[in-house]
Design a protein around this motif. Structure first.
Motif, PDB file in Angstrom:
ATOM      1  N   TYR A  34       0.856  -1.196   0.000  1.00  0.00           N
ATOM      2  CA  TYR A  34       0.000   0.000   0.000  1.00  0.00           C
ATOM      3  C   TYR A  34       0.885   1.236   0.000  1.00  0.00           C
ATOM      4  CZ  TYR A  34      -1.726   4.116   2.317  1.00  0.00           C
ATOM      5  OH  TYR A  34      -1.955   5.416   2.620  1.00  0.00           O
ATOM      6  N   ASN A  35       0.491   2.250  -0.777  1.00  0.00           N
ATOM      7  CA  ASN A  35       1.074   3.583  -0.634  1.00  0.00           C
ATOM      8  C   ASN A  35       0.034   4.602  -1.082  1.00  0.00           C
ATOM      9  OD1 ASN A  35       3.575   5.008   0.105  1.00  0.00           O
ATOM     10  ND2 ASN A  35       3.381   5.868  -1.934  1.00  0.00           N
ATOM     11  N   ARG A  36       0.040   5.776  -0.381  1.00  0.00           N
ATOM     12  CA  ARG A  36      -0.924   6.832  -0.702  1.00  0.00           C
ATOM     13  C   ARG A  36      -0.783   7.216  -2.182  1.00  0.00           C
ATOM     14  NH1 ARG A  36      -0.068  11.425   3.537  1.00  0.00           N
ATOM     15  NH2 ARG A  36       1.918  11.223   2.509  1.00  0.00           N
ATOM     16  N   THR A  37       0.492   7.378  -2.620  1.00  0.00           N
ATOM     17  CA  THR A  37       0.737   7.667  -4.034  1.00  0.00           C
ATOM     18  C   THR A  37       0.980   6.321  -4.722  1.00  0.00           C
ATOM     19  OG1 THR A  37       1.915   9.580  -3.184  1.00  0.00           O
ATOM     20  CG2 THR A  37       2.110   9.178  -5.541  1.00  0.00           C
ATOM     21  N   ARG A  38      -0.002   5.917  -5.490  1.00  0.00           N
ATOM     22  CA  ARG A  38      -0.007   4.572  -6.064  1.00  0.00           C
ATOM     23  C   ARG A  38       1.213   4.286  -6.956  1.00  0.00           C
ATOM     24  NH1 ARG A  38      -4.334   0.847  -6.717  1.00  0.00           N
ATOM     25  NH2 ARG A  38      -3.627  -0.699  -8.210  1.00  0.00           N
ATOM     26  N   ASP A  39       1.614   5.309  -7.754  1.00  0.00           N
ATOM     27  CA  ASP A  39       2.749   5.124  -8.690  1.00  0.00           C
ATOM     28  C   ASP A  39       3.991   4.593  -7.974  1.00  0.00           C
ATOM     29  OD1 ASP A  39       1.082   6.322 -10.367  1.00  0.00           O
ATOM     30  OD2 ASP A  39       2.343   8.081 -10.812  1.00  0.00           O
ATOM     31  N   LYS A  40       4.234   5.168  -6.817  1.00  0.00           N
ATOM     32  CA  LYS A  40       5.447   4.780  -6.069  1.00  0.00           C
ATOM     33  C   LYS A  40       5.350   3.314  -5.646  1.00  0.00           C
ATOM     34  CE  LYS A  40       7.130   8.932  -3.796  1.00  0.00           C
ATOM     35  NZ  LYS A  40       7.316   9.442  -2.432  1.00  0.00           N
ATOM     36  N   ALA A  41       4.162   2.892  -5.196  1.00  0.00           N
ATOM     37  CA  ALA A  41       3.962   1.493  -4.777  1.00  0.00           C
ATOM     38  C   ALA A  41       4.116   0.578  -5.979  1.00  0.00           C
ATOM     39  CB  ALA A  41       2.582   1.333  -4.155  1.00  0.00           C
ATOM     40  N   GLU A  42       3.625   1.040  -7.138  1.00  0.00           N
ATOM     41  CA  GLU A  42       3.737   0.197  -8.344  1.00  0.00           C
ATOM     42  C   GLU A  42       5.197  -0.014  -8.727  1.00  0.00           C
ATOM     43  OE1 GLU A  42       0.910   2.035 -10.952  1.00  0.00           O
ATOM     44  OE2 GLU A  42      -0.658   0.682 -10.186  1.00  0.00           O
ATOM     45  N   ALA A  43       5.996   1.045  -8.605  1.00  0.00           N
ATOM     46  CA  ALA A  43       7.423   0.927  -8.953  1.00  0.00           C
ATOM     47  C   ALA A  43       8.101  -0.111  -8.045  1.00  0.00           C
ATOM     48  CB  ALA A  43       8.099   2.288  -8.819  1.00  0.00           C
ATOM     49  N   ILE A  44       7.782  -0.054  -6.752  1.00  0.00           N
ATOM     50  CA  ILE A  44       8.386  -1.023  -5.809  1.00  0.00           C
ATOM     51  C   ILE A  44       7.855  -2.430  -6.099  1.00  0.00           C
ATOM     52  CG2 ILE A  44       8.538  -1.696  -3.362  1.00  0.00           C
ATOM     53  CD1 ILE A  44       9.891   0.820  -3.252  1.00  0.00           C
ATOM     54  N   ALA A  45       6.549  -2.536  -6.391  1.00  0.00           N
ATOM     55  CA  ALA A  45       5.935  -3.846  -6.670  1.00  0.00           C
ATOM     56  C   ALA A  45       6.614  -4.486  -7.880  1.00  0.00           C
ATOM     57  CB  ALA A  45       4.440  -3.686  -6.907  1.00  0.00           C
ATOM     58  N   ASN A  46       6.882  -3.681  -8.910  1.00  0.00           N
ATOM     59  CA  ASN A  46       7.548  -4.227 -10.105  1.00  0.00           C
ATOM     60  C   ASN A  46       8.952  -4.700  -9.763  1.00  0.00           C
ATOM     61  OD1 ASN A  46       5.396  -3.775 -11.728  1.00  0.00           O
ATOM     62  ND2 ASN A  46       6.061  -1.728 -12.367  1.00  0.00           N
ATOM     63  N   ARG A  47       9.636  -3.896  -8.965  1.00  0.00           N
ATOM     64  CA  ARG A  47      11.021  -4.233  -8.641  1.00  0.00           C
ATOM     65  C   ARG A  47      11.126  -5.530  -7.835  1.00  0.00           C
ATOM     66  NH1 ARG A  47      15.024  -0.818  -4.993  1.00  0.00           N
ATOM     67  NH2 ARG A  47      16.695  -2.319  -5.168  1.00  0.00           N
ATOM     68  N   PHE A  48      10.171  -5.707  -6.886  1.00  0.00           N
ATOM     69  CA  PHE A  48      10.277  -6.854  -5.969  1.00  0.00           C
ATOM     70  C   PHE A  48       9.282  -7.974  -6.279  1.00  0.00           C
ATOM     71  CE2 PHE A  48      12.363  -3.447  -3.666  1.00  0.00           C
ATOM     72  CZ  PHE A  48      13.453  -4.088  -3.098  1.00  0.00           C
ATOM     73  N   GLY A  49       8.527  -7.842  -7.361  1.00  0.00           N
ATOM     74  CA  GLY A  49       7.564  -8.877  -7.740  1.00  0.00           C
ATOM     75  C   GLY A  49       6.431  -9.022  -6.730  1.00  0.00           C
ATOM     76  N   ILE A  50       5.881  -7.888  -6.278  1.00  0.00           N
ATOM     77  CA  ILE A  50       4.740  -7.945  -5.332  1.00  0.00           C
ATOM     78  C   ILE A  50       3.447  -7.964  -6.172  1.00  0.00           C
ATOM     79  CG2 ILE A  50       3.620  -6.830  -3.352  1.00  0.00           C
ATOM     80  CD1 ILE A  50       6.276  -5.395  -2.785  1.00  0.00           C
ATOM     81  N   PRO A  51       2.585  -8.973  -5.963  1.00  0.00           N
ATOM     82  CA  PRO A  51       1.463  -9.149  -6.884  1.00  0.00           C
ATOM     83  C   PRO A  51       0.319  -8.139  -6.760  1.00  0.00           C
ATOM     84  CG  PRO A  51       1.419 -10.823  -5.166  1.00  0.00           C
ATOM     85  CD  PRO A  51       2.680 -10.058  -4.976  1.00  0.00           C
ATOM     86  N   ALA A  52       0.139  -7.480  -5.613  1.00  0.00           N
ATOM     87  CA  ALA A  52      -1.040  -6.607  -5.469  1.00  0.00           C
ATOM     88  C   ALA A  52      -0.648  -5.235  -4.936  1.00  0.00           C
ATOM     89  CB  ALA A  52      -2.046  -7.268  -4.532  1.00  0.00           C
ATOM     90  N   VAL A  53      -1.218  -4.183  -5.562  1.00  0.00           N
ATOM     91  CA  VAL A  53      -0.909  -2.799  -5.163  1.00  0.00           C
ATOM     92  C   VAL A  53      -2.208  -2.110  -4.735  1.00  0.00           C
ATOM     93  CG1 VAL A  53      -0.062  -0.562  -6.017  1.00  0.00           C
ATOM     94  CG2 VAL A  53       1.053  -2.676  -6.750  1.00  0.00           C
ATOM     95  N   PHE A  54      -2.158  -1.391  -3.627  1.00  0.00           N
ATOM     96  CA  PHE A  54      -3.348  -0.708  -3.110  1.00  0.00           C
ATOM     97  C   PHE A  54      -3.019   0.742  -2.780  1.00  0.00           C
ATOM     98  CE2 PHE A  54      -4.117  -5.121  -2.320  1.00  0.00           C
ATOM     99  CZ  PHE A  54      -5.497  -5.294  -2.340  1.00  0.00           C
ATOM    100  N   ASP A  55      -4.024   1.649  -2.939  1.00  0.00           N
ATOM    101  CA  ASP A  55      -3.854   2.985  -2.372  1.00  0.00           C
ATOM    102  C   ASP A  55      -4.861   3.196  -1.239  1.00  0.00           C
ATOM    103  OD1 ASP A  55      -6.126   3.268  -3.875  1.00  0.00           O
ATOM    104  OD2 ASP A  55      -5.183   4.541  -5.406  1.00  0.00           O
ATOM    105  N   ASP A  56      -5.458   2.075  -0.786  1.00  0.00           N
ATOM    106  CA  ASP A  56      -6.367   2.089   0.369  1.00  0.00           C
ATOM    107  C   ASP A  56      -5.902   0.982   1.327  1.00  0.00           C
ATOM    108  OD1 ASP A  56      -8.373   1.578   2.196  1.00  0.00           O
ATOM    109  OD2 ASP A  56     -10.004   1.859   0.758  1.00  0.00           O
ATOM    110  N   PRO A  57      -5.326   1.346   2.485  1.00  0.00           N
ATOM    111  CA  PRO A  57      -4.738   0.338   3.366  1.00  0.00           C
ATOM    112  C   PRO A  57      -5.775  -0.619   3.965  1.00  0.00           C
ATOM    113  CG  PRO A  57      -4.745   2.488   4.440  1.00  0.00           C
ATOM    114  CD  PRO A  57      -5.189   2.705   3.027  1.00  0.00           C
ATOM    115  N   GLU A  58      -6.994  -0.078   4.205  1.00  0.00           N
ATOM    116  CA  GLU A  58      -8.030  -0.907   4.827  1.00  0.00           C
ATOM    117  C   GLU A  58      -8.489  -1.993   3.842  1.00  0.00           C
ATOM    118  OE1 GLU A  58     -10.635   1.478   7.093  1.00  0.00           O
ATOM    119  OE2 GLU A  58     -11.546  -0.274   8.046  1.00  0.00           O
ATOM    120  N   LYS A  59      -8.598  -1.591   2.573  1.00  0.00           N
ATOM    121  CA  LYS A  59      -8.990  -2.545   1.522  1.00  0.00           C
ATOM    122  C   LYS A  59      -7.940  -3.662   1.441  1.00  0.00           C
ATOM    123  CE  LYS A  59     -10.907  -2.290  -3.110  1.00  0.00           C
ATOM    124  NZ  LYS A  59     -10.191  -2.156  -4.350  1.00  0.00           N
TER     125      LYS A  59
END
Ligand code: 89Y
Length: 345
Positions: A34-59
């Motif tokens: 999760y990250n408030r700014t989704r783009d940043k989370a997506e960049a990290i997800a791509n780098r580390f192979g994280i399958p799911a990205v959220f900009d809502d922590p509760e979700k």
């Protein structure tokens, strides 16, 4: 053993290293970020192979149901996002400093206790190789019960370049660095009886908060007098005080000898038998930033300790409850500096 499903909150400077260190330790499966700014989370997800990205922590918590969260957001995110984990009964590791105030930190620890959910603080300084060696030497009683110690971390390193939000903190040096040095002081010398602190704002342009601190503590029984010197300031330093960021130096005196933690991971132990010199360099990881080498290496050992506790293999050193004692000292130091008085703990 089944890997623990780990979700990450935050996508800033430290996330890159915490994630690399989790992969180094193994036994985890990265399931979401999760990250408030989704783009940043997506960049990290791509780098580390994280399958799911959220900009809502509760979700994220509702849908992914991770085994635990590593909350690596900036200080403002520590309380709200950790409390969200408590609400969903998801174990949480919160980055230091636990919270921007003592009541906030107390509320966090109480919420996890009420939810019967594990809560830890990522406090890595005590896992640095020379700090572990110093602890082992003190426990061996080679110098006897220490009566005096000095812990020094004074540096001109531009910590604000990678962590620009640190410029904005009204309370900077003790929340950022004091959390580390006070925590190692507790590890070495036991709990504090009293604390006195003086602060300065100097030689750090465009930084809002205090950036130089001197602390005197009485710790443990029998009592050790502990002086902690800290600075992130562009002071022209003597060659003997050369830049060693992020190493912490120390000098401890006891009735049977002294121990010095010097630059370049050298430890000198002097007793009546002479001086023994040994070197305790950290392991070098390809993913670590060389400018932060020992700090980044210590993340691996800190994670290892936390993961063992999450697996039910013993208690972690840096539980929320334990770290509350470090936070008490951080805010007692601010109180002391504001009132120019000794604060008894
Ligand atoms: O934020 C700090 C930390 O935890 O380690 C060093 C640092 O980056 C600057 O003090």
């Amino acid at each position: 053993m089944k890997p623990k499903r780990l979700a990450i909150f935050g996508a800033g400077f430290w996330t890159n290293y915490q994630l690399a260190a989790w992969q180094e330790v193994g036994g985890i499966e990265l399931v979401a970020i999760y990250n408030r700014t989704r783009d940043k989370a997506e960049a990290i997800a791509n780098r580390f192979g994280i399958p799911a990205v959220f900009d809502d922590p509760e979700k994220l918590l509702r849908e992914v149901k991770p085994d635990f969260v590593d909350n690596i957001t900036e200080i403002g995110g520590h309380k709200p996002l950790s409390l969200l984990c408590a609400k969903y009964r998801v174990a949480c590791v919160c980055q230091k400093p636990m919270a921007p105030s003592l009541p906030d930190a107390r509320e966090m620890v109480a919420a996890f206790k009420k939810a019967r959910t594990p809560f830890f603080v990522h406090e890595n300084w005590r896992w640095q190789t020379p700090m572990r060696t110093l602890k082992r030497l003190l426990d061996s009683r080679i110098i006897g019960a220490p009566f005096r110690a000095r812990i020094t971390m004074t540096s001109g390193f531009d910590v604000w370049a990678n962590q620009p939000l640190l410029r904005e903190l009204e309370q900077f040096i003790l929340t950022d660095l004091g959390t580390h040095t006070l925590d190692v002081a507790r590890l070495f010398f036991g709990e504090a009886n009293s604390i006195y602190c003086q602060l300065h704002r100097t030689l750090a342009p465009r930084v809002k908060g205090d950036n130089v601190a001197t602390i005197l503590l009485s710790m443990g029984r029998p009592k050790t007098s502990v002086l902690i010197e800290m600075a992130y300031a562009k002071t022209p330093l003597e060659p003997s005080m050369r830049e060693v960021f992020p190493q912490t130096l120390a000098f401890v005196e006891g009735p049977r000898g002294s121990i010095e933690v010097c630059a370049d991971y050298i430890i000198r132990v002097t007793t009546t038998k002479g001086t023994q010199v040994t070197r305790h360099a950290p392991l070098r990881y390809a993913w670590a930033n060389p400018a932060y080498d020992i700090a980044h290496a210590s993340i691996v050992d800190c994670h290892r300790d936390l993961l063992a506790a999450l697996r039910g293999q013993g208690a972690a050193e840096t539980t929320g409850e334990d770290n509350l004692k470090t936070m008490e000292l951080v805010f007692a130091a601010y109180e002391s500096a504001t009132r120019d008085k000794i604060v008894f703990i």
